[in-house]
Design an enzyme around this catalytic site. Structure first.
Site, PDB file in Angstrom:
ATOM      1  N   GLU B 142       0.863  -1.184   0.000  1.00 61.11           N
ATOM      2  CA  GLU B 142       0.000   0.000   0.000  1.00 61.11           C
ATOM      3  C   GLU B 142       0.898   1.232   0.000  1.00 61.11           C
ATOM      4  O   GLU B 142       2.087   1.126   0.321  1.00 61.11           O
ATOM      5  CB  GLU B 142      -0.927  -0.037   1.225  1.00 61.11           C
ATOM      6  CG  GLU B 142      -1.876  -1.229   1.152  1.00 61.11           C
ATOM      7  CD  GLU B 142      -2.833  -1.363   2.329  1.00 61.11           C
ATOM      8  OE1 GLU B 142      -2.997  -0.367   3.070  1.00 61.11           O
ATOM      9  OE2 GLU B 142      -3.410  -2.443   2.480  1.00 61.11           O
ATOM     10  N   GLY B 146       5.282  -0.974   2.752  1.00 63.10           N
ATOM     11  CA  GLY B 146       5.717  -2.059   1.883  1.00 63.10           C
ATOM     12  C   GLY B 146       6.118  -3.253   2.712  1.00 63.10           C
ATOM     13  O   GLY B 146       5.341  -4.177   2.943  1.00 63.10           O
ATOM     14  N   SER B 147       7.354  -3.190   3.252  1.00 64.39           N
ATOM     15  CA  SER B 147       7.861  -4.319   4.016  1.00 64.39           C
ATOM     16  C   SER B 147       7.079  -4.549   5.303  1.00 64.39           C
ATOM     17  O   SER B 147       7.085  -5.647   5.836  1.00 64.39           O
ATOM     18  CB  SER B 147       9.340  -4.102   4.348  1.00 64.39           C
ATOM     19  OG  SER B 147      10.106  -4.145   3.168  1.00 64.39           O
ATOM     20  N   THR B 174       2.071  -6.234  -9.725  1.00 69.63           N
ATOM     21  CA  THR B 174       2.679  -6.711 -10.971  1.00 69.63           C
ATOM     22  C   THR B 174       1.611  -7.389 -11.829  1.00 69.63           C
ATOM     23  O   THR B 174       0.888  -8.251 -11.342  1.00 69.63           O
ATOM     24  CB  THR B 174       3.826  -7.689 -10.652  1.00 69.63           C
ATOM     25  OG1 THR B 174       4.827  -6.984  -9.913  1.00 69.63           O
ATOM     26  CG2 THR B 174       4.448  -8.233 -11.932  1.00 69.63           C
ATOM     27  N   ASP B 267       6.556 -18.730   0.899  1.00 70.87           N
ATOM     28  CA  ASP B 267       7.508 -19.843   0.841  1.00 70.87           C
ATOM     29  C   ASP B 267       7.536 -20.431  -0.568  1.00 70.87           C
ATOM     30  O   ASP B 267       8.518 -21.038  -0.979  1.00 70.87           O
ATOM     31  CB  ASP B 267       7.124 -20.917   1.862  1.00 70.87           C
ATOM     32  CG  ASP B 267       7.130 -20.360   3.283  1.00 70.87           C
ATOM     33  OD1 ASP B 267       7.813 -19.337   3.501  1.00 70.87           O
ATOM     34  OD2 ASP B 267       6.449 -20.933   4.150  1.00 70.87           O
ATOM     35  N   GLU B 393       8.654  -8.794  -3.867  1.00 72.63           N
ATOM     36  CA  GLU B 393       8.498 -10.029  -3.083  1.00 72.63           C
ATOM     37  C   GLU B 393       9.364  -9.985  -1.825  1.00 72.63           C
ATOM     38  O   GLU B 393       9.947 -10.965  -1.394  1.00 72.63           O
ATOM     39  CB  GLU B 393       8.842 -11.240  -3.966  1.00 72.63           C
ATOM     40  CG  GLU B 393       8.069 -12.510  -3.647  1.00 72.63           C
ATOM     41  CD  GLU B 393       6.570 -12.370  -3.855  1.00 72.63           C
ATOM     42  OE1 GLU B 393       6.109 -11.355  -4.424  1.00 72.63           O
ATOM     43  OE2 GLU B 393       5.848 -13.265  -3.400  1.00 72.63           O
ATOM     44  N   THR B 395      12.025  -6.930   0.054  1.00 71.91           N
ATOM     45  CA  THR B 395      13.363  -6.421  -0.255  1.00 71.91           C
ATOM     46  C   THR B 395      14.417  -7.356   0.341  1.00 71.91           C
ATOM     47  O   THR B 395      14.114  -8.182   1.205  1.00 71.91           O
ATOM     48  CB  THR B 395      13.583  -5.031   0.371  1.00 71.91           C
ATOM     49  OG1 THR B 395      13.461  -5.170   1.792  1.00 71.91           O
ATOM     50  CG2 THR B 395      12.585  -4.021  -0.144  1.00 71.91           C
TER      51      THR B 395
END
Lengths: 364, 416
Positions: B142, B146-147, B174, B267, B393, B395
């Site tokens: 958003e 991010g992370s 994406t 995963d 996906e 950092t």
């Protein structure tokens, strides 16, 4: 099929080796380095695990079959305990394995059993030479055909247990090709020099060896007339040393990790700071990535893949840098204590720096 | 038994994929880099047809795979994710931007495949085997976080009768435009079902193309992977069926079970993103070696560092990086296939691959000098494409954090 799981047999052997490395080698590593000595009983106990014996077929006195993959699994575990100890226990492998890989049927039948079936005895390779750009593919020590014999000339360094060796496997340049020759310790022209002082692996007694116009019979050459493919023998050593390096790095990493969880600074364990945690994460990641590189190279050797020597070179090359990085960081994470000899990190750092130099001291 | 033998089905598949990469991707690589947001329909349609012939979506669907396999292959252990990794690597070797346009089920499909019920898998994944190409995407990030997603999510999902009502804004989706506008695809949206529950309340939801209230509002202009669209998606009273929630609708604050189950998506996806990264790295290294050999630079193997030229050292280091990273990816996928917990290995593979592809492409541009910097060849493009792998996906830093927590046995409160 890809698989990253050792076989049951391998797992059992590794388990036994791990116990020896953890309970026997590790606790004495510091004192052995300081005193520059390993007890015979300790070496013999490691020898009795049968790592090398299990790699030799029954007809030559062993009880298994040759597997570089098993060799690297065991090598990592042994060196996790102590690198010098690992090299001492496996020293006869540096005589036996090149013979197994390159010897004639007759040589293997005659020469392997006496080493394999007995208690640990120092049958060792004389491989490394003292020059900054030493390259196993192009040795200064020479072998010249002379009628029905060869004349060997040169000088070796880092020859373990040379003072009481039962026999040497001398690697020499024969017409531009690295070959190996069995030389009895009492051969005329063999002069064992003084005990060497090295940056690391100080518990392993190593010596200079002068080889002065030493005459050996034609059948003293491993593989006799045809000799052997030096690329594969060098690859076997690159992979063996790389595997041991993984063990050294793992020991350093685990110690630093546990230390970082205990050591408190600014109100909490230093492992809770990203600067330390990220270092540890990278250490763990690089160890795992390079372990797989070593496994793959060993597997390629076992499968006789054409690119096995290159894979072994790539593995050793990567592992050399990784081990230095990991052992250096272990010292760094311990801070001042890392520099103190009472703590183990500095020994791992000294041993770690030797990895690119050690091929010739171990084989798989 | 430790083995590095590539499984036969993967050998066959990669040789076919290589032809696609060479013939359908490389020749148009530069064009689609120059024409951002133009959709590469030729590639997409080709991949769609090829994927139908190969038996449908690339996403692993266990029951289907078994049926297809010949009797003597039944004893083979599952290799679905290993196969996907090889395919991602090879297609990215062709062109990573185009690879991200593959209508075969990528990240969104991976989420469904990792966490969905059999019914959900059937409902959402069967569309990849339909008559027309279909795309999927993952909507996580958003504008404000991010992370730190998903615990910081401001996107909400409120149950209203038999429907979830979604509200919020997602960015950096994406293929979001392709999934929602250009095809009958879907995106997987992460939203909270209870803002007070923190991350325990966060779940992935499938939002299908054409759902009222779900709008693509922006397409980003990027450093690289320009053939792939990166979309902003606004959800405004967007109603989706109750069954579109992936995983449990229950909130278990203490165990965070439902949330953790949903996170299993990563995963799966991280090793695949890592595989794709390494395709670029391999393309670059191979190209560099070719150019050096053309220029009669010798690249010898086996020498000590003191006898190597600088170029030999560079190339050796790159080979080490690439191969060791690739083996981490393979192992993470092998663990996934064999149902071994691989959270640590998945993040390790992602960190390492992100590092490696960035280093290799950066060095290659430098070592190739004016050639490397020129648009006449693709290395400068690979340099730009590469960097995304250290960002999306998760950092490199967030994945390091995950690795660190795992190896130190710390919770996110103990190490952040």
């Amino acid at each position: 099929m890809y698989s990253f799981e050792p076989s049951e047999e391998q797992a059992m052997l590794i388990d036994a080796v791990k116990r020896f490395a953890t309970n026997d080698l590790k606790p004495v590593a510091h004192d052995a380095d300081e005193e520059k000595e390993l007890s015979f009983d300790l070496i013999e106990k490691g020898w009795e695990l049968g790592v090398l014996q299990a790699s030799i077929p029954e007809e030559y006195g062993g009880f298994g079959e040759h597997s570089a993959v098993t060799g690297v699994l065991a090598g990592e575990e042994l060196a996790y305990g102590d690198l010098a100890g690992a090299m001492a226990v496996m020293a006869p492998g540096s005589y036996v394995l090149p013979l197994l890989l390159g010897g004639t049927e007759e040589q293997k039948k005659a020469l392997l059993a006496p080493v394999i079936e007995a208690e640990w005895k120092p049958y060792v390779a004389a491989f490394i030479e003292s020059r900054f750009d030493f390259y196993p593919g192009e040795m200064d020590t020479t072998a010249k055909p002379n009628g029905d014999s060869y004349i060997l000339n040169g000088e070796k360094v880092m020859v373990p247990f040379a003072d009481k060796a039962e026999a040497f496997l001398v690697f020499a340049n024969l017409d531009g090709k690295t070959q190996a020759f069995i030389v009895p310790p009492n051969a005329e022209g063999i002069i064992v020099g003084d005990r060497e002082g090295l940056l690391g692996i100080q518990a392993l007694p190593t010596y200079r060896l002068k080889i002065n116009e030493v005459k050996v019979p034609k059948d003293a050459r491993v593989g006799v007339e045809d000799g052997f493919n030096p690329e594969l023998v060098i690859a076997s050593s690159n992979v063996a040393v790389a595997a041991m390096a993984i063990g050294v790095a793992r020991a350093a990493y685990e110690y630093a990790r546990d230390y970082a969880k205990e050591r408190v600074a600014f109100g909490g364990p230093i492992a809770q700071k990203q600067s330390i945690a990220f270092m540890l994460a990278e250490m763990a990641m690089e160890i795992e990535a390079h372990r797989l590189l070593v496994w793959e190279a060993a597997w390629k050797l076992d499968e006789g893949k054409e690119d096995a020597p290159h894979a072994a070179f790539i593995a050793l090359s990567g592992v050399s840098e990784m081990t230095m990085m990991v052992t250096d960081r272990a010292v760094q994470i311990l801070g001042g204590y890392g520099y103190i000899r009472e703590y183990p990190a500095e020994l791992w750092m000294r041993n770690g720096r030797g990895i690119p130099t050690f091929p010739g001291l171990a084989f798989v | 038994m430790i083995s590095f033998e590539m499984p036969k089905p993967i050998v066959n598949l990669t040789s076919m994929t290589k032809m696609v990469a060479e013939n359908m991707m490389r020749p148009v690589s530069r064009y689609f880099d120059d024409h951002e947001h133009e959709i590469p329909w030729d590639y997409i349609n080709f991949m769609h047809d090829a994927s139908q012939q190969l038996g449908g979506a690339m996403v692993t669907e266990e029951p289907k795979e078994k049926k297809e396999e010949e009797p003597e292959k039944k004893k083979y252990p599952p290799i679905g994710y290993q196969r996907l990794a090889h395919m991602a690597e090879m297609l990215s070797w062709g062109d990573t931007g185009l690879y991200l346009c593959s209508p075969v089920g990528l990240l969104g499909a991976a989420a469904v495949s990792a966490t969905g019920t059999p019914e959900q898998k059937k409902r959402f994944l069967s569309r990849f085997q339909g008559d027309k190409p279909v795309f999927d995407g993952m909507a996580m990030t958003e504008p404000h976080a991010g992370s730190e997603m998903p615990s910081m999510t401001r996107t909400t999902a409120v149950l209203d009768g038999k429907e979830w009502v979604l509200n919020g804004e997602k960015i950096f989706v994406t293929a979001g435009h392709k999934a929602l506008v250009d095809s009958e695809g879907f995106i997987v949206v992460w939203a909270t079902i209870d803002p007070k529950a923190g991350r325990a309340g966060v779940r992935p939801f499938v939002v299908e193309a054409g759902t009222p209230g779900c709008t693509v509002t922006k397409l980003e202009h990027k450093l690289g992977i320009r053939a792939s669209d990166t979309a902003s998606v606004v959800l405004q009273d967007c109603r989706i069926p109750f069954e579109n929630i992936l995983g449990s609708a229950e909130i278990e604050e203490k165990t965070e079970k439902g949330f953790k189950g949903a996170m299993a998506t990563f995963d799966v996806s991280r090793p695949l993103v890592a595989a794709s990264a390494l395709g670029i790295a391999r393309a670059t290294l191979e190209f560099l070696k070719e150019k050096l050999v053309e220029a009669v630079v010798s690249l010898r193997s086996g020498l000590p560092r003191s006898r190597m030229t600088n170029l030999e050292r560079e190339v050796t280091d790159m080979e080490v990086m690439l191969r060791s990273a690739w083996l981490l990816v393979l192992k993470a996928c092998w663990m996934m296939d064999n149902r071994k917990p691989n959270n640590l290995e998945a993040s390790m593979a992602k960190v390492k691959a992100g590092d490696v592809v960035v280093k290799i492409t950066q060095r290659a541009v430098e070592l190739l000098g004016p050639l490397g910097y020129s648009k006449e060849i693709l290395v400068e493009k690979w340099f730009r494409d590469a960097k995304i792998n250290d960002l999306y996906e998760g950092t490199g830093q967030i994945n390091r954090l995950i690795v660190a927590r795992r190896i130190l046995d710390y919770s996110r409160h103990e190490l952040s």
